[in-house]
Design a protein around this motif. Sequence first.
Motif, PDB file in Angstrom:
ATOM      1  N   ALA A  40      -1.813  20.773  45.896  1.00  0.00           N
ATOM      2  CA  ALA A  40      -0.645  19.893  45.937  1.00  0.00           C
ATOM      3  C   ALA A  40      -0.364  19.441  47.365  1.00  0.00           C
ATOM      4  O   ALA A  40      -0.039  18.275  47.608  1.00  0.00           O
ATOM      5  CB  ALA A  40       0.567  20.612  45.352  1.00  0.00           C
ATOM      6  N   ASP A  41      -0.503  20.358  48.327  1.00  0.00           N
ATOM      7  CA  ASP A  41      -0.275  19.998  49.726  1.00  0.00           C
ATOM      8  C   ASP A  41      -1.284  18.959  50.196  1.00  0.00           C
ATOM      9  O   ASP A  41      -0.937  18.011  50.914  1.00  0.00           O
ATOM     10  CB  ASP A  41      -0.376  21.238  50.615  1.00  0.00           C
ATOM     11  N   GLN A  42      -2.532  19.120  49.801  1.00  0.00           N
ATOM     12  CA  GLN A  42      -3.566  18.171  50.202  1.00  0.00           C
ATOM     13  C   GLN A  42      -3.299  16.795  49.599  1.00  0.00           C
ATOM     14  O   GLN A  42      -3.461  15.764  50.263  1.00  0.00           O
ATOM     15  CB  GLN A  42      -4.937  18.703  49.790  1.00  0.00           C
ATOM     16  N   GLN A  43      -2.875  16.756  48.347  1.00  0.00           N
ATOM     17  CA  GLN A  43      -2.542  15.482  47.712  1.00  0.00           C
ATOM     18  C   GLN A  43      -1.372  14.815  48.430  1.00  0.00           C
ATOM     19  O   GLN A  43      -1.374  13.600  48.657  1.00  0.00           O
ATOM     20  CB  GLN A  43      -2.198  15.708  46.239  1.00  0.00           C
ATOM     21  N   THR A  44      -0.378  15.613  48.800  1.00  0.00           N
ATOM     22  CA  THR A  44       0.789  15.050  49.470  1.00  0.00           C
ATOM     23  C   THR A  44       0.439  14.582  50.870  1.00  0.00           C
ATOM     24  O   THR A  44       0.979  13.580  51.352  1.00  0.00           O
ATOM     25  CB  THR A  44       1.927  16.081  49.522  1.00  0.00           C
ATOM     26  N   GLN A  45      -0.476  15.274  51.530  1.00  0.00           N
ATOM     27  CA  GLN A  45      -0.908  14.818  52.857  1.00  0.00           C
ATOM     28  C   GLN A  45      -1.585  13.457  52.777  1.00  0.00           C
ATOM     29  O   GLN A  45      -1.376  12.602  53.640  1.00  0.00           O
ATOM     30  CB  GLN A  45      -1.854  15.836  53.474  1.00  0.00           C
ATOM     31  N   ALA A  83       8.314   0.979  51.440  1.00  0.00           N
ATOM     32  CA  ALA A  83       7.251   1.943  51.157  1.00  0.00           C
ATOM     33  C   ALA A  83       6.979   1.978  49.656  1.00  0.00           C
ATOM     34  O   ALA A  83       7.911   2.052  48.851  1.00  0.00           O
ATOM     35  CB  ALA A  83       7.642   3.332  51.651  1.00  0.00           C
ATOM     36  N   GLN A  84       5.710   1.922  49.286  1.00  0.00           N
ATOM     37  CA  GLN A  84       5.326   1.880  47.878  1.00  0.00           C
ATOM     38  C   GLN A  84       5.247   3.307  47.323  1.00  0.00           C
ATOM     39  O   GLN A  84       4.200   3.942  47.321  1.00  0.00           O
ATOM     40  CB  GLN A  84       3.978   1.171  47.727  1.00  0.00           C
ATOM     41  N   LEU A  85       6.385   3.807  46.856  1.00  0.00           N
ATOM     42  CA  LEU A  85       6.462   5.158  46.305  1.00  0.00           C
ATOM     43  C   LEU A  85       7.171   5.119  44.961  1.00  0.00           C
ATOM     44  O   LEU A  85       8.246   4.515  44.848  1.00  0.00           O
ATOM     45  CB  LEU A  85       7.247   6.080  47.243  1.00  0.00           C
ATOM     46  N   ASP A  86       6.574   5.763  43.961  1.00  0.00           N
ATOM     47  CA  ASP A  86       7.295   5.905  42.703  1.00  0.00           C
ATOM     48  C   ASP A  86       8.105   7.203  42.750  1.00  0.00           C
ATOM     49  O   ASP A  86       8.066   7.944  43.739  1.00  0.00           O
ATOM     50  CB  ASP A  86       6.344   5.882  41.503  1.00  0.00           C
ATOM     51  N   ALA A  87       8.849   7.484  41.684  1.00  0.00           N
ATOM     52  CA  ALA A  87       9.754   8.634  41.692  1.00  0.00           C
ATOM     53  C   ALA A  87       8.998   9.949  41.876  1.00  0.00           C
ATOM     54  O   ALA A  87       9.458  10.852  42.589  1.00  0.00           O
ATOM     55  CB  ALA A  87      10.565   8.665  40.399  1.00  0.00           C
ATOM     56  N   THR A  88       7.836  10.065  41.244  1.00  0.00           N
ATOM     57  CA  THR A  88       7.049  11.295  41.373  1.00  0.00           C
ATOM     58  C   THR A  88       6.568  11.482  42.804  1.00  0.00           C
ATOM     59  O   THR A  88       6.618  12.588  43.359  1.00  0.00           O
ATOM     60  CB  THR A  88       5.845  11.261  40.415  1.00  0.00           C
ATOM     61  N   GLU A  89       6.103  10.407  43.419  1.00  0.00           N
ATOM     62  CA  GLU A  89       5.621  10.490  44.800  1.00  0.00           C
ATOM     63  C   GLU A  89       6.762  10.806  45.767  1.00  0.00           C
ATOM     64  O   GLU A  89       6.582  11.557  46.725  1.00  0.00           O
ATOM     65  CB  GLU A  89       4.926   9.187  45.177  1.00  0.00           C
ATOM     66  N   GLU A  90       7.934  10.228  45.511  1.00  0.00           N
ATOM     67  CA  GLU A  90       9.101  10.560  46.338  1.00  0.00           C
ATOM     68  C   GLU A  90       9.375  12.058  46.294  1.00  0.00           C
ATOM     69  O   GLU A  90       9.598  12.700  47.329  1.00  0.00           O
ATOM     70  CB  GLU A  90      10.340   9.808  45.836  1.00  0.00           C
ATOM     71  N   ALA A  91       9.382  12.609  45.078  1.00  0.00           N
ATOM     72  CA  ALA A  91       9.671  14.038  44.918  1.00  0.00           C
ATOM     73  C   ALA A  91       8.614  14.893  45.614  1.00  0.00           C
ATOM     74  O   ALA A  91       8.938  15.918  46.237  1.00  0.00           O
ATOM     75  CB  ALA A  91       9.748  14.391  43.432  1.00  0.00           C
ATOM     76  N   MET A  92       7.347  14.490  45.515  1.00  0.00           N
ATOM     77  CA  MET A  92       6.273  15.230  46.179  1.00  0.00           C
ATOM     78  C   MET A  92       6.477  15.247  47.691  1.00  0.00           C
ATOM     79  O   MET A  92       6.351  16.291  48.341  1.00  0.00           O
ATOM     80  CB  MET A  92       4.916  14.601  45.849  1.00  0.00           C
ATOM     81  N   LEU A  93       6.792  14.082  48.257  1.00  0.00           N
ATOM     82  CA  LEU A  93       6.980  13.999  49.706  1.00  0.00           C
ATOM     83  C   LEU A  93       8.163  14.843  50.164  1.00  0.00           C
ATOM     84  O   LEU A  93       8.069  15.584  51.151  1.00  0.00           O
ATOM     85  CB  LEU A  93       7.200  12.538  50.117  1.00  0.00           C
ATOM     86  N   VAL A  94       9.278  14.725  49.462  1.00  0.00           N
ATOM     87  CA  VAL A  94      10.470  15.476  49.858  1.00  0.00           C
ATOM     88  C   VAL A  94      10.200  16.977  49.790  1.00  0.00           C
ATOM     89  O   VAL A  94      10.550  17.731  50.707  1.00  0.00           O
ATOM     90  CB  VAL A  94      11.671  15.098  48.966  1.00  0.00           C
ATOM     91  N   TYR A  96       7.346  18.569  50.011  1.00  0.00           N
ATOM     92  CA  TYR A  96       6.409  18.961  51.070  1.00  0.00           C
ATOM     93  C   TYR A  96       7.101  19.005  52.430  1.00  0.00           C
ATOM     94  O   TYR A  96       6.992  19.985  53.172  1.00  0.00           O
ATOM     95  CB  TYR A  96       5.247  17.974  51.094  1.00  0.00           C
ATOM     96  N   LEU A  97       7.828  17.942  52.750  1.00  0.00           N
ATOM     97  CA  LEU A  97       8.480  17.860  54.059  1.00  0.00           C
ATOM     98  C   LEU A  97       9.562  18.923  54.214  1.00  0.00           C
ATOM     99  O   LEU A  97       9.694  19.539  55.278  1.00  0.00           O
ATOM    100  CB  LEU A  97       9.074  16.462  54.249  1.00  0.00           C
TER     101      LEU A  97
END
Length: 205
Positions: A40-45, A83-94, A96-97
């Motif tokens: 999951a971390d690698q995908q988010t990176q 930034a081109q982010l859907d809801a799932t990608e937003e959640a992944m980034l938040v 991770y960060l």
Amino acid sequence: MNDRRARLYSGHLFVLILAALWLAFLTTGRAQEQTTRQTADQQTQRLLAARCAVCHSTDLIQQQRLPRDRWEATVKKMVHWGAQLDATEEAMLVAYLATYFHPEAGPVVAPPAAPRSGEEPGAAPNQPGVPARGAALYKHNCLPCHGEAGRGGMGPKLARNPILSQEDRFRATVRQGRGAMPPWGDVLRPQEIVDIRAWLTTIPD
């Protein structure tokens, strides 16, 4: 007496076997959990590089130490700015960060990017580009900088750009980056780069 000792020994042995099995189960579960987290971390990176490093260096992002609500607000602001982010990608980034770059976090060594199975980083794809796939990939990855239909924006115009006639150069530029453009070799597969080029070549004057 011997029978009693044998039964007692068997009982102890049974308990030891159960304990060993339980320990093995816990160890396997933790290993699987760690592997899942690393993936999951690698995908988010890769997502971070694709969506955020267009405007910010990843070093700048990783220097920040913010609580979760501030990271949520920051990511929302990025989306508001394009930034081109859907809801799932937003959640992944938040997630991770907030996990690795919170106020109490120390220095972080990011996990290595996951390898692309069966693909060398610069390998030429075996199939010709598919414009329909390229259109979707362009919209999700390239549009924020290069504009609608490749007409240009923060990045140069790509429609009818002479680089489109030089496939190797186009692929190398996308993979390695150039000037202010970050490298996309860890984000886009070789075939995806060729698909994007195939679509760009279909754009009329």
